[in-house]
Design a protein around this motif. Structure first.
Motif, PDB file in Angstrom:
ATOM      1  N   SER A 141       0.827  -1.208   0.000  1.00 56.21           N
ATOM      2  CA  SER A 141       0.000   0.000   0.000  1.00 56.21           C
ATOM      3  C   SER A 141       0.863   1.260   0.000  1.00 56.21           C
ATOM      4  O   SER A 141       0.488   2.274  -0.586  1.00 56.21           O
ATOM      5  CB  SER A 141      -0.967   0.002   1.188  1.00 56.21           C
ATOM      6  OG  SER A 141      -0.275  -0.063   2.401  1.00 56.21           O
ATOM      7  N   ALA A 142       2.041   1.206   0.616  1.00 53.17           N
ATOM      8  CA  ALA A 142       2.954   2.348   0.577  1.00 53.17           C
ATOM      9  C   ALA A 142       3.511   2.550  -0.830  1.00 53.17           C
ATOM     10  O   ALA A 142       3.650   3.687  -1.298  1.00 53.17           O
ATOM     11  CB  ALA A 142       4.092   2.154   1.572  1.00 53.17           C
ATOM     12  N   LEU A 143       3.796   1.453  -1.523  1.00 50.76           N
ATOM     13  CA  LEU A 143       4.272   1.551  -2.904  1.00 50.76           C
ATOM     14  C   LEU A 143       3.179   2.096  -3.823  1.00 50.76           C
ATOM     15  O   LEU A 143       3.439   2.938  -4.687  1.00 50.76           O
ATOM     16  CB  LEU A 143       4.767   0.185  -3.388  1.00 50.76           C
ATOM     17  CG  LEU A 143       5.486   0.154  -4.714  1.00 50.76           C
ATOM     18  CD1 LEU A 143       6.710   1.047  -4.691  1.00 50.76           C
ATOM     19  CD2 LEU A 143       5.887  -1.280  -5.060  1.00 50.76           C
ATOM     20  N   THR A 144       1.953   1.644  -3.614  1.00 50.09           N
ATOM     21  CA  THR A 144       0.818   2.166  -4.387  1.00 50.09           C
ATOM     22  C   THR A 144       0.640   3.653  -4.126  1.00 50.09           C
ATOM     23  O   THR A 144       0.416   4.432  -5.054  1.00 50.09           O
ATOM     24  CB  THR A 144      -0.470   1.410  -4.021  1.00 50.09           C
ATOM     25  OG1 THR A 144      -0.279   0.024  -4.274  1.00 50.09           O
ATOM     26  CG2 THR A 144      -1.656   1.929  -4.794  1.00 50.09           C
ATOM     27  N   ARG A 145       0.761   4.062  -2.872  1.00 43.25           N
ATOM     28  CA  ARG A 145       0.641   5.481  -2.532  1.00 43.25           C
ATOM     29  C   ARG A 145       1.735   6.291  -3.223  1.00 43.25           C
ATOM     30  O   ARG A 145       1.488   7.378  -3.734  1.00 43.25           O
ATOM     31  CB  ARG A 145       0.701   5.671  -1.017  1.00 43.25           C
ATOM     32  CG  ARG A 145       0.579   7.116  -0.598  1.00 43.25           C
ATOM     33  CD  ARG A 145       0.623   7.268   0.914  1.00 43.25           C
ATOM     34  NE  ARG A 145       0.758   8.642   1.305  1.00 43.25           N
ATOM     35  CZ  ARG A 145      -0.224   9.529   1.345  1.00 43.25           C
ATOM     36  NH1 ARG A 145      -1.432   9.163   1.013  1.00 43.25           N
ATOM     37  NH2 ARG A 145       0.006  10.769   1.714  1.00 43.25           N
ATOM     38  N   PHE A 146       2.968   5.775  -3.240  1.00 43.65           N
ATOM     39  CA  PHE A 146       4.050   6.497  -3.899  1.00 43.65           C
ATOM     40  C   PHE A 146       3.784   6.642  -5.391  1.00 43.65           C
ATOM     41  O   PHE A 146       3.991   7.712  -5.964  1.00 43.65           O
ATOM     42  CB  PHE A 146       5.398   5.802  -3.672  1.00 43.65           C
ATOM     43  CG  PHE A 146       6.521   6.479  -4.399  1.00 43.65           C
ATOM     44  CD1 PHE A 146       7.091   7.632  -3.881  1.00 43.65           C
ATOM     45  CD2 PHE A 146       6.987   5.995  -5.607  1.00 43.65           C
ATOM     46  CE1 PHE A 146       8.108   8.281  -4.560  1.00 43.65           C
ATOM     47  CE2 PHE A 146       8.001   6.636  -6.292  1.00 43.65           C
ATOM     48  CZ  PHE A 146       8.566   7.781  -5.762  1.00 43.65           C
ATOM     49  N   ASP A 147       3.334   5.567  -6.030  1.00 48.44           N
ATOM     50  CA  ASP A 147       3.044   5.625  -7.469  1.00 48.44           C
ATOM     51  C   ASP A 147       1.989   6.682  -7.769  1.00 48.44           C
ATOM     52  O   ASP A 147       2.150   7.487  -8.692  1.00 48.44           O
ATOM     53  CB  ASP A 147       2.573   4.260  -7.976  1.00 48.44           C
ATOM     54  CG  ASP A 147       3.677   3.223  -7.934  1.00 48.44           C
ATOM     55  OD1 ASP A 147       4.869   3.601  -7.835  1.00 48.44           O
ATOM     56  OD2 ASP A 147       3.358   2.016  -7.972  1.00 48.44           O
ATOM     57  N   TRP A 148       0.900   6.689  -7.006  1.00 47.22           N
ATOM     58  CA  TRP A 148      -0.158   7.675  -7.233  1.00 47.22           C
ATOM     59  C   TRP A 148       0.302   9.076  -6.870  1.00 47.22           C
ATOM     60  O   TRP A 148      -0.108  10.065  -7.501  1.00 47.22           O
ATOM     61  CB  TRP A 148      -1.427   7.294  -6.471  1.00 47.22           C
ATOM     62  CG  TRP A 148      -2.195   6.216  -7.161  1.00 47.22           C
ATOM     63  CD1 TRP A 148      -2.322   4.914  -6.755  1.00 47.22           C
ATOM     64  CD2 TRP A 148      -2.930   6.327  -8.381  1.00 47.22           C
ATOM     65  NE1 TRP A 148      -3.087   4.223  -7.655  1.00 47.22           N
ATOM     66  CE2 TRP A 148      -3.471   5.063  -8.656  1.00 47.22           C
ATOM     67  CE3 TRP A 148      -3.173   7.367  -9.265  1.00 47.22           C
ATOM     68  CZ2 TRP A 148      -4.252   4.817  -9.782  1.00 47.22           C
ATOM     69  CZ3 TRP A 148      -3.943   7.129 -10.391  1.00 47.22           C
ATOM     70  CH2 TRP A 148      -4.475   5.857 -10.640  1.00 47.22           C
ATOM     71  N   ALA A 149       1.139   9.211  -5.841  1.00 50.08           N
ATOM     72  CA  ALA A 149       1.654  10.528  -5.467  1.00 50.08           C
ATOM     73  C   ALA A 149       2.520  11.104  -6.583  1.00 50.08           C
ATOM     74  O   ALA A 149       2.443  12.299  -6.894  1.00 50.08           O
ATOM     75  CB  ALA A 149       2.453  10.434  -4.170  1.00 50.08           C
ATOM     76  N   LEU A 150       3.315  10.253  -7.187  1.00 45.10           N
ATOM     77  CA  LEU A 150       4.148  10.693  -8.304  1.00 45.10           C
ATOM     78  C   LEU A 150       3.277  11.179  -9.461  1.00 45.10           C
ATOM     79  O   LEU A 150       3.525  12.247 -10.030  1.00 45.10           O
ATOM     80  CB  LEU A 150       5.047   9.539  -8.752  1.00 45.10           C
ATOM     81  CG  LEU A 150       6.170   9.861  -9.701  1.00 45.10           C
ATOM     82  CD1 LEU A 150       7.152  10.818  -9.058  1.00 45.10           C
ATOM     83  CD2 LEU A 150       6.876   8.583 -10.109  1.00 45.10           C
TER      84      LEU A 150
END
Length: 189
Positions: A141-150
Protein backbone atom coordinates in the motif's frame (compact mmCIF):
# COMPACT_ATOMS: atom_id res chain seq x y z
CA UNK A 1 23.79 -2.06 23.09
CA UNK A 2 23.48 1.28 24.84
CA UNK A 3 23.29 1.50 28.56
CA UNK A 4 20.26 2.68 30.49
CA UNK A 5 20.33 4.70 33.66
CA UNK A 6 17.55 4.92 36.18
CA UNK A 7 17.04 8.42 37.51
CA UNK A 8 14.56 9.68 40.04
CA UNK A 9 12.39 12.56 38.85
CA UNK A 10 10.94 15.18 41.19
CA UNK A 11 7.78 13.17 41.89
CA UNK A 12 9.81 10.20 43.11
CA UNK A 13 9.21 7.97 40.07
CA UNK A 14 11.98 6.16 38.27
CA UNK A 15 12.63 7.60 34.81
CA UNK A 16 14.59 5.52 32.34
CA UNK A 17 16.89 7.45 30.05
CA UNK A 18 19.11 6.30 27.25
CA UNK A 19 22.60 7.72 27.16
CA UNK A 20 24.13 8.87 23.90
CA UNK A 21 25.87 5.56 23.32
CA UNK A 22 22.55 3.69 23.07
CA UNK A 23 22.41 1.68 19.90
CA UNK A 24 20.41 2.96 16.95
CA UNK A 25 18.65 -0.39 16.75
CA UNK A 26 17.11 -0.16 20.21
CA UNK A 27 15.96 3.43 19.67
CA UNK A 28 14.51 2.50 16.28
CA UNK A 29 12.58 -0.44 17.73
CA UNK A 30 11.32 1.73 20.59
CA UNK A 31 10.09 4.38 18.15
CA UNK A 32 8.47 1.75 15.94
CA UNK A 33 6.65 0.11 18.86
CA UNK A 34 5.30 3.45 20.06
CA UNK A 35 4.00 4.48 16.62
CA UNK A 36 2.68 1.01 15.79
CA UNK A 37 0.50 0.92 18.91
CA UNK A 38 -1.21 4.27 18.34
CA UNK A 39 -4.93 3.98 17.75
CA UNK A 40 -6.84 6.40 15.53
CA UNK A 41 -10.55 7.12 15.31
CA UNK A 42 -10.95 7.91 11.60
CA UNK A 43 -14.27 9.69 12.11
CA UNK A 44 -12.65 12.18 14.50
CA UNK A 45 -9.26 12.47 12.81
CA UNK A 46 -8.25 15.91 11.66
CA UNK A 47 -6.59 16.29 8.25
CA UNK A 48 -3.38 18.33 7.95
CA UNK A 49 -3.67 21.54 5.95
CA UNK A 50 -2.08 22.00 2.56
CA UNK A 51 0.48 24.26 4.26
CA UNK A 52 1.52 21.40 6.59
CA UNK A 53 1.76 19.00 3.66
CA UNK A 54 3.99 21.42 1.76
CA UNK A 55 6.11 22.02 4.87
CA UNK A 56 6.67 18.29 5.30
CA UNK A 57 7.51 17.99 1.60
CA UNK A 58 10.11 20.75 2.00
CA UNK A 59 11.70 19.00 5.00
CA UNK A 60 11.75 15.69 3.16
CA UNK A 61 13.19 17.26 0.02
CA UNK A 62 16.14 18.63 2.02
CA UNK A 63 16.82 15.19 3.48
CA UNK A 64 16.36 13.56 0.07
CA UNK A 65 18.79 16.04 -1.50
CA UNK A 66 21.59 14.70 0.68
CA UNK A 67 20.55 11.08 0.11
CA UNK A 68 20.42 11.59 -3.66
CA UNK A 69 23.82 13.28 -3.69
CA UNK A 70 25.30 10.29 -1.89
CA UNK A 71 23.47 7.82 -4.14
CA UNK A 72 24.70 9.66 -7.23
CA UNK A 73 28.29 9.67 -5.98
CA UNK A 74 28.15 5.93 -5.23
CA UNK A 75 27.36 5.24 -8.88
CA UNK A 76 29.00 8.09 -10.78
CA UNK A 77 32.49 7.97 -9.28
CA UNK A 78 33.12 4.24 -9.93
CA UNK A 79 31.54 4.48 -13.40
CA UNK A 80 33.73 7.39 -14.44
CA UNK A 81 36.86 5.78 -12.95
CA UNK A 82 36.26 2.57 -14.90
CA UNK A 83 35.08 4.01 -18.24
CA UNK A 84 37.00 7.32 -18.18
CA UNK A 85 33.91 9.10 -19.55
CA UNK A 86 31.33 11.19 -17.74
CA UNK A 87 28.11 9.37 -16.99
CA UNK A 88 26.21 12.27 -18.56
CA UNK A 89 27.98 11.86 -21.92
CA UNK A 90 25.82 8.96 -23.17
CA UNK A 91 22.10 8.46 -22.86
CA UNK A 92 21.93 4.84 -21.63
CA UNK A 93 23.95 5.30 -18.42
CA UNK A 94 22.19 8.60 -17.78
CA UNK A 95 18.77 6.96 -18.14
CA UNK A 96 19.82 4.13 -15.83
CA UNK A 97 21.08 6.67 -13.29
CA UNK A 98 17.76 8.51 -13.36
CA UNK A 99 15.82 5.28 -12.86
CA UNK A 100 18.14 4.36 -10.00
CA UNK A 101 17.56 7.75 -8.32
CA UNK A 102 13.80 7.37 -8.75
CA UNK A 103 14.09 3.98 -7.04
CA UNK A 104 16.04 5.61 -4.19
CA UNK A 105 13.28 8.21 -3.71
CA UNK A 106 10.64 5.47 -3.82
CA UNK A 107 12.57 3.40 -1.27
CA UNK A 108 12.80 6.42 1.05
CA UNK A 109 9.06 7.07 1.10
CA UNK A 110 7.94 3.43 1.06
CA UNK A 111 10.29 2.54 3.90
CA UNK A 112 9.15 5.35 6.18
CA UNK A 113 5.45 5.05 5.34
CA UNK A 114 5.45 1.28 5.89
CA UNK A 115 7.65 1.34 9.03
CA UNK A 116 5.93 3.98 11.13
CA UNK A 117 3.65 5.99 8.86
CA UNK A 118 5.87 9.07 8.99
CA UNK A 119 8.81 10.56 7.18
CA UNK A 120 11.04 13.03 9.00
CA UNK A 121 9.03 15.94 7.59
CA UNK A 122 5.73 14.38 8.62
CA UNK A 123 7.11 13.83 12.12
CA UNK A 124 8.17 17.49 12.39
CA UNK A 125 4.74 18.69 11.24
CA UNK A 126 2.96 16.11 13.48
CA UNK A 127 0.97 14.01 11.06
CA UNK A 128 1.16 10.50 9.69
CA UNK A 129 -0.33 8.35 6.96
CA UNK A 130 -2.67 5.44 7.63
CA UNK A 131 -4.97 3.27 5.56
CA UNK A 132 -8.66 4.14 5.35
CA UNK A 133 -9.42 1.44 7.91
CA UNK A 134 -6.98 2.97 10.42
CA UNK A 135 -4.20 0.39 10.06
CA UNK A 136 -0.60 1.16 9.20
CA UNK A 137 0.39 1.03 5.55
CA UNK A 138 1.84 -2.22 4.30
CA UNK A 139 4.75 -2.32 1.87
CA UNK A 140 2.34 -2.80 -1.04
CA UNK A 141 0.00 0.00 0.00
CA UNK A 142 2.95 2.35 0.58
CA UNK A 143 4.27 1.55 -2.90
CA UNK A 144 0.82 2.17 -4.39
CA UNK A 145 0.64 5.48 -2.53
CA UNK A 146 4.05 6.50 -3.90
CA UNK A 147 3.04 5.63 -7.47
CA UNK A 148 -0.16 7.68 -7.23
CA UNK A 149 1.65 10.53 -5.47
CA UNK A 150 4.15 10.69 -8.30
CA UNK A 151 1.33 10.83 -10.85
CA UNK A 152 -0.63 13.42 -8.90
CA UNK A 153 2.38 15.72 -8.56
CA UNK A 154 3.34 15.60 -12.24
CA UNK A 155 0.67 17.97 -13.61
CA UNK A 156 1.96 21.01 -11.60
CA UNK A 157 0.92 19.39 -8.32
CA UNK A 158 -2.73 19.41 -9.35
CA UNK A 159 -3.43 16.21 -7.39
CA UNK A 160 -2.13 17.85 -4.22
CA UNK A 161 -4.05 21.10 -4.80
CA UNK A 162 -7.17 18.97 -5.19
CA UNK A 163 -7.18 18.47 -1.42
CA UNK A 164 -8.43 22.07 -1.09
CA UNK A 165 -11.64 21.17 -2.94
CA UNK A 166 -12.16 17.54 -1.89
CA UNK A 167 -15.02 17.06 0.58
CA UNK A 168 -12.76 14.89 2.80
CA UNK A 169 -9.60 16.97 2.26
CA UNK A 170 -7.88 14.13 0.41
CA UNK A 171 -5.41 14.52 -2.44
CA UNK A 172 -5.63 12.30 -5.52
CA UNK A 173 -3.00 9.88 -4.22
CA UNK A 174 -4.79 9.66 -0.86
CA UNK A 175 -8.05 8.69 -2.52
CA UNK A 176 -6.53 6.30 -5.09
CA UNK A 177 -4.33 4.48 -2.58
CA UNK A 178 -7.09 4.23 0.07
CA UNK A 179 -4.95 6.06 2.60
CA UNK A 180 -5.16 9.36 4.43
CA UNK A 181 -3.12 11.74 6.50
CA UNK A 182 -4.12 12.34 10.13
CA UNK A 183 -2.90 14.92 12.59
CA UNK A 184 -1.22 13.70 15.77
CA UNK A 185 -1.64 15.26 19.18
CA UNK A 186 1.29 17.24 20.51
CA UNK A 187 2.04 14.53 23.06
CA UNK A 188 2.15 11.80 20.36
CA UNK A 189 4.20 13.78 17.84
Amino acid sequence: MGTRRNNWNKSGLIVRRFNFTASFRSIQSLTHSVTANMEFDITRAQQPSLFRRLGAMLYDSLLLLGILMLATALVTIPYEMITHTPIYATSVPLTLLRLYLLAVVAAFYVYFWARGGQTLGMRAWRFRVIQDDGNNLTFGSALTRFDWALLSLLPAGLGLWWSLFDRDGLAWHDRKSHSRLVMLSQAAG
